[in-house]
Motif scaffolding. Sequence first.
Motif, PDB file in Angstrom:
ATOM      1  N   THR A  35       0.735  -0.843  -0.096  1.00 62.60           N
ATOM      2  CA  THR A  35      -0.103   0.655  -0.001  1.00 62.60           C
ATOM      3  C   THR A  35       0.905   1.229  -0.064  1.00 62.60           C
ATOM      4  N   GLY A  36       0.855   2.163  -0.336  1.00 63.17           N
ATOM      5  CA  GLY A  36       1.220   3.258  -1.080  1.00 63.17           C
ATOM      6  C   GLY A  36       0.403   5.011  -0.274  1.00 63.17           C
ATOM      7  N   THR A  37       0.805   5.846  -0.404  1.00 65.13           N
ATOM      8  CA  THR A  37       0.489   7.095   0.129  1.00 65.13           C
ATOM      9  C   THR A  37      -0.408   7.801  -1.951  1.00 65.13           C
ATOM     10  N   ALA A  38      -1.526   8.975  -1.456  1.00 64.62           N
ATOM     11  CA  ALA A  38      -1.553   9.909  -2.624  1.00 64.62           C
ATOM     12  C   ALA A  38      -1.867  10.728  -2.097  1.00 64.62           C
ATOM     13  N   LYS A  39      -1.592  11.892  -2.611  1.00 67.88           N
ATOM     14  CA  LYS A  39      -1.723  13.210  -2.200  1.00 67.88           C
ATOM     15  C   LYS A  39      -3.694  13.719  -2.556  1.00 67.88           C
ATOM     16  N   ARG A  40      -4.006  14.502  -1.406  1.00 66.29           N
ATOM     17  CA  ARG A  40      -5.158  14.642  -1.503  1.00 66.29           C
ATOM     18  C   ARG A  40      -5.268  15.936  -0.772  1.00 66.29           C
ATOM     19  N   TYR A  41      -6.292  17.008  -1.465  1.00 66.45           N
ATOM     20  CA  TYR A  41      -6.429  18.244  -1.108  1.00 66.45           C
ATOM     21  C   TYR A  41      -7.133  17.496   0.103  1.00 66.45           C
ATOM     22  N   SER A  42      -6.534  18.461   1.281  1.00 72.68           N
ATOM     23  CA  SER A  42      -8.063  18.405   3.115  1.00 72.68           C
ATOM     24  C   SER A  42      -8.621  20.029   2.966  1.00 72.68           C
ATOM     25  N   ARG A  43     -10.054  20.223   3.183  1.00 71.54           N
ATOM     26  CA  ARG A  43     -10.668  21.142   3.316  1.00 71.54           C
ATOM     27  C   ARG A  43     -10.541  21.209   4.907  1.00 71.54           C
ATOM     28  N   ASN A  92      -8.440  20.775   7.072  1.00 72.73           N
ATOM     29  CA  ASN A  92      -6.545  21.017   6.973  1.00 72.73           C
ATOM     30  C   ASN A  92      -6.263  22.059   6.233  1.00 72.73           C
ATOM     31  N   LYS A  93      -7.298  22.682   5.064  1.00 71.37           N
ATOM     32  CA  LYS A  93      -6.649  23.414   4.370  1.00 71.37           C
ATOM     33  C   LYS A  93      -5.170  23.245   3.886  1.00 71.37           C
ATOM     34  N   LYS A  94      -4.819  22.100   2.950  1.00 69.08           N
ATOM     35  CA  LYS A  94      -3.873  21.106   2.186  1.00 69.08           C
ATOM     36  C   LYS A  94      -3.703  20.298   2.082  1.00 69.08           C
ATOM     37  N   LYS A  95      -2.614  19.228   1.278  1.00 66.19           N
ATOM     38  CA  LYS A  95      -2.933  18.795   0.996  1.00 66.19           C
ATOM     39  C   LYS A  95      -2.110  17.752   2.273  1.00 66.19           C
ATOM     40  N   ILE A  96      -2.961  16.082   1.073  1.00 67.97           N
ATOM     41  CA  ILE A  96      -2.342  15.595   2.599  1.00 67.97           C
ATOM     42  C   ILE A  96      -2.135  14.189   1.940  1.00 67.97           C
ATOM     43  N   ASP A  97      -1.657  12.981   2.992  1.00 74.18           N
ATOM     44  CA  ASP A  97      -1.554  11.797   2.210  1.00 74.18           C
ATOM     45  C   ASP A  97      -2.653  11.019   3.258  1.00 74.18           C
ATOM     46  N   ILE A  98      -3.186  10.291   2.293  1.00 78.91           N
ATOM     47  CA  ILE A  98      -4.083   8.896   1.996  1.00 78.91           C
ATOM     48  C   ILE A  98      -3.625   7.920   1.878  1.00 78.91           C
ATOM     49  N   PRO A  99      -4.458   6.817   2.516  1.00 80.86           N
ATOM     50  CA  PRO A  99      -3.157   5.506   2.036  1.00 80.86           C
ATOM     51  C   PRO A  99      -4.050   4.739   0.408  1.00 80.86           C
ATOM     52  N   GLU A 100      -2.934   4.965  -0.750  1.00 81.62           N
ATOM     53  CA  GLU A 100      -3.475   4.371  -2.000  1.00 81.62           C
ATOM     54  C   GLU A 100      -2.788   2.644  -1.715  1.00 81.62           C
ATOM     55  N   PRO A 101      -4.045   1.691  -2.470  1.00 86.30           N
ATOM     56  CA  PRO A 101      -3.768   0.159  -2.974  1.00 86.30           C
ATOM     57  C   PRO A 101      -3.011   0.245  -4.319  1.00 86.30           C
ATOM     58  N   ARG A 102      -2.102  -0.888  -4.237  1.00 87.32           N
ATOM     59  CA  ARG A 102      -1.038  -0.565  -4.692  1.00 87.32           C
ATOM     60  C   ARG A 102      -2.112  -0.845  -6.164  1.00 87.32           C
ATOM     61  N   ILE A 103      -2.806  -1.926  -6.333  1.00 90.61           N
ATOM     62  CA  ILE A 103      -3.964  -1.866  -7.453  1.00 90.61           C
ATOM     63  C   ILE A 103      -4.531  -0.279  -8.008  1.00 90.61           C
ATOM     64  N   VAL A 104      -4.721   0.566  -7.712  1.00 90.44           N
ATOM     65  CA  VAL A 104      -5.155   1.331  -7.958  1.00 90.44           C
ATOM     66  C   VAL A 104      -3.875   2.051  -8.627  1.00 90.44           C
ATOM     67  N   ARG A 105      -3.160   2.497  -8.254  1.00 89.14           N
ATOM     68  CA  ARG A 105      -1.589   3.084  -7.917  1.00 89.14           C
ATOM     69  C   ARG A 105      -1.141   2.360 -10.016  1.00 89.14           C
ATOM     70  N   ASN A 106      -1.288   1.107 -10.323  1.00 86.10           N
ATOM     71  CA  ASN A 106      -0.363   0.177 -11.209  1.00 86.10           C
ATOM     72  C   ASN A 106      -1.635   0.735 -12.896  1.00 86.10           C
ATOM     73  N   TYR A 107      -3.022   1.074 -12.469  1.00 81.08           N
ATOM     74  CA  TYR A 107      -4.047   1.064 -13.206  1.00 81.08           C
ATOM     75  C   TYR A 107      -4.377   2.475 -13.788  1.00 81.08           C
ATOM     76  N   ASN A 108      -3.939   3.429 -12.409  1.00 80.49           N
ATOM     77  CA  ASN A 108      -3.599   4.588 -13.415  1.00 80.49           C
ATOM     78  C   ASN A 108      -2.224   5.005 -13.987  1.00 80.49           C
ATOM     79  N   TYR A 109      -1.658   4.182 -13.490  1.00 79.14           N
ATOM     80  CA  TYR A 109      -0.375   4.187 -14.472  1.00 79.14           C
ATOM     81  C   TYR A 109      -0.593   3.075 -15.974  1.00 79.14           C
ATOM     82  N   GLY A 110      -1.543   2.273 -15.934  1.00 79.73           N
ATOM     83  CA  GLY A 110      -1.296   1.737 -16.718  1.00 79.73           C
ATOM     84  C   GLY A 110      -2.798   1.929 -17.850  1.00 79.73           C
ATOM     85  N   MET A 111      -3.341   2.318 -17.381  1.00 76.65           N
ATOM     86  CA  MET A 111      -4.483   2.647 -18.259  1.00 76.65           C
ATOM     87  C   MET A 111      -4.684   4.025 -19.279  1.00 76.65           C
ATOM     88  N   GLY A 112      -5.085   4.355 -20.261  1.00 73.96           N
ATOM     89  CA  GLY A 112      -4.484   5.956 -20.958  1.00 73.96           C
ATOM     90  C   GLY A 112      -4.221   6.234 -22.242  1.00 73.96           C
TER      91      GLY A 112
END
Length: 279
Positions: free
Chosen positions: A199-207, A209-229
């Motif tokens: 499991t990795g992390t992805a940066k998302r904006y938090s209203r 905290n008013k800044k970008k924070i790290d949230i858990p990101e499954p490996r399957i999601v990360r690989n799909y975003n890289y391979g698709m498109g």
Amino acid sequence: MKTFFHLMDNTELKAGDKLGKVTPIYDELGKNLQQFRIFHNKLSIDESMVPYYGHHSCKMFIKCKPIQFGVKIWMLCSSSGYPYAMEIHSGKKDSENQGPLGTCVVTGLLSVVRDPIQVEIYFDNFFTSYNLLKELKDMKIKATGTVREERTGHCSLTPSQTSERGTFDYRCDGDVYICRWNDNAVVTLASNHQTHLPTGTAKRYSRQNKKKIDIPEPRIVRNYNYGMGGVDILDRLLSSYRPQLRSKKWWWNLFANAVNTAVVGAWQLHRELHGKTSK
């Protein structure tokens, strides 16, 4: 000049073949695109649209697409946008034991893959189903895709839009792994070869905290975003210098698209040989 220009002898056309005029050039184009075999390990399958506003039974209207009126072409591309195989959609085929359209398209395009162990296939929820992923695993083809709720094989997963962002749940029966992840929206993915680990992390904006924070990101999601498109990249390249010659012949746009695809494919080969930064 265009009056006497033809791609196929009319006397050799088969009765009922809607695309007989352009099928030979697309068959020849596919052979040339595959002459160096498949030299990418991440491939994607998606639909591409060729703009057409005339009258033909293959013309389609797809809402919320950049090209809404045109002829649909199923494409098999690399993650960088190099085209390997294509199939023009001509409607329902009259054949026995015809399965779901998405399954037929995927298995048909993957027939050009000579060494399935070396590649990973990515597609969206139009194609993905539990049965398809299981069938591809039996064929030793690694596949991943987003999946609709009714196609998960009655798999119950808990995270919903009300759950905390970054939470995920998963199930696996030994053949197909299904993961539901709560991002800005809830997304469900299925694969026959990979899981959420590591499991990795992805940066998302938090209203809050008013800044970008790290949230858990499954490996399957990360690989799909890289391979698709890859098909989207190809569409963007095709639209950059799309031929605008007008003609009364219904197949002219498809012919121009074939030439355009050959040019883009040649440029992608040039980049593979001389580096991604070459122009």
